[in-house]
Enzyme design. Structure first.
Site, PDB file in Angstrom:
ATOM      1  N   ASP A   1       1.480   7.935  -9.984  1.00  0.00           N
ATOM      2  CA  ASP A   1       0.673   7.570 -10.958  1.00  0.00           C
ATOM      3  C   ASP A   1      -0.146   6.356 -10.581  1.00  0.00           C
ATOM      4  O   ASP A   1      -0.436   5.454 -11.417  1.00  0.00           O
ATOM      5  CB  ASP A   1       1.575   7.449 -12.280  1.00  0.00           C
ATOM      6  CG  ASP A   1       0.749   7.290 -13.510  1.00  0.00           C
ATOM      7  OD1 ASP A   1      -0.345   7.712 -13.626  1.00  0.00           O
ATOM      8  OD2 ASP A   1       1.238   6.544 -14.436  1.00  0.00           O
TER       9      ASP A   1
ATOM     10  N   ASP B   1       0.828  -1.356  -0.008  1.00  0.00           N
ATOM     11  CA  ASP B   1       0.019  -0.124  -0.021  1.00  0.00           C
ATOM     12  C   ASP B   1       1.054   1.082   0.001  1.00  0.00           C
ATOM     13  O   ASP B   1       1.582   1.470   1.023  1.00  0.00           O
ATOM     14  CB  ASP B   1      -0.848  -0.168   1.216  1.00  0.00           C
ATOM     15  CG  ASP B   1      -1.765   1.056   1.189  1.00  0.00           C
ATOM     16  OD1 ASP B   1      -1.483   2.127   1.062  1.00  0.00           O
ATOM     17  OD2 ASP B   1      -3.101   0.933   1.554  1.00  0.00           O
TER      18      ASP B   1
END
Length: 258
Positions: free
Chosen positions: A145, A127
């Site tokens: 991104d 994460d």
């Protein structure tokens, strides 16, 4: 991520409808990564797999005008690996770490000819928000991104996350973010970045008014007027510069107007 659509054959996926898993489509010599049929996450030329096919990826490389020899690049979001591959090939002195939460995306890395993990390249399944929280003075450049169906995950566009990115950068480090111009929260996101980076940031929008690329610096490198002159740094090969130059001209024009 780009919203452009391409003609394609059947996806390399047997997932039932409604399961949002990444899949691949081929059209001639072009291979694309999708989360949905309508949106392209990444595009690769099978003839030149390290080239940057989509304009916003070339725009994100604009950081080389200010910091052409980064020692460590940290990327959030693997996708089809366009930016990691380009940096791995053309920024030979850079150590590259890519954080990707989705193991299904990582499972497609060979199809997109992404380099294997090695001394200067690695893909980390994690994460990104939690990973960034544990870093300090770690990277010279951070790329953001990371997208899911519907846009950027909330955890990757919070004020706290941008503060974590600021802390994770080294002095004069640069954060590069891919946003969607037409997102209703776009200006709010910019304000959140500004909370951590102040006025040391600027935005460039691509020709089709889809992607907004934001550059923010932990320092004042973005104030260098020489960057608008678009002089090729010695560390950037002529081949890489040739690919980037048309898009860098747009960045140069933006810098001249600041």
């Amino acid at each position: 991520m780009s919203d452009a659509a391409v003609p394609a054959d059947l996806p390399f996926s047997d997932e039932p409808a409604g399961v949002r898993r990444p899949f691949i489509q081929n059209a001639g010599n072009r291979r694309t990564l999708h989360f949905t049929q309508q949106e392209i996450q990444s595009s690769m030329s099978l003839l030149n797999p390290d080239a940057l096919e989509i304009e916003y990826t070339r725009m994100m490389m604009g950081f080389v005008l200010f910091k052409p020899e980064p020692a460590h690049i940290l990327m959030v979001g693997l996708g089809g690996g366009s930016l990691p591959k380009f940096c791995h090939r053309y920024l030979a002195g850079a150590d590259i770490s890519v954080v990707e939460i989705d193991p299904a995306v990582i499972g497609l890395r060979d199809a997109f000819m992404i380099p294997p993990d090695g001394p200067r390249f690695r893909v980390i399944q994690a994460d990104a928000a939690a990973h960034m929280r544990g870093l300090s003075d770690d990277a010279d450049v951070i790329f953001l991104d990371g997208f899911e169906v519907g846009g950027i995950p909330d955890a990757l566009c919070s004020a706290d996350f941008y503060a974590d990115c600021h802390r994770a950068l080294r002095d004069d480090g640069i954060l590069v973010i891919n946003f969607h111009v037409n997102h209703p929260m776009h200006h709010e996101y910019l304000d959140r970045v500004r909370e951590s980076f102040g006025s040391s940031m600027f935005e460039v929008v691509d020709d089709d008014m889809t992607n907004s690329i934001v550059f923010a610096c932990k320092g004042n490198l973005l104030d260098d007027p020489a960057a608008a002159q678009l002089t090729r740094p010695a560390s950037i090969s002529k081949d890489a510069w040739r690919q980037l130059m048309p898009t860098l001209k747009v960045i140069g024009a933006t810098l001249e107007l600041r």
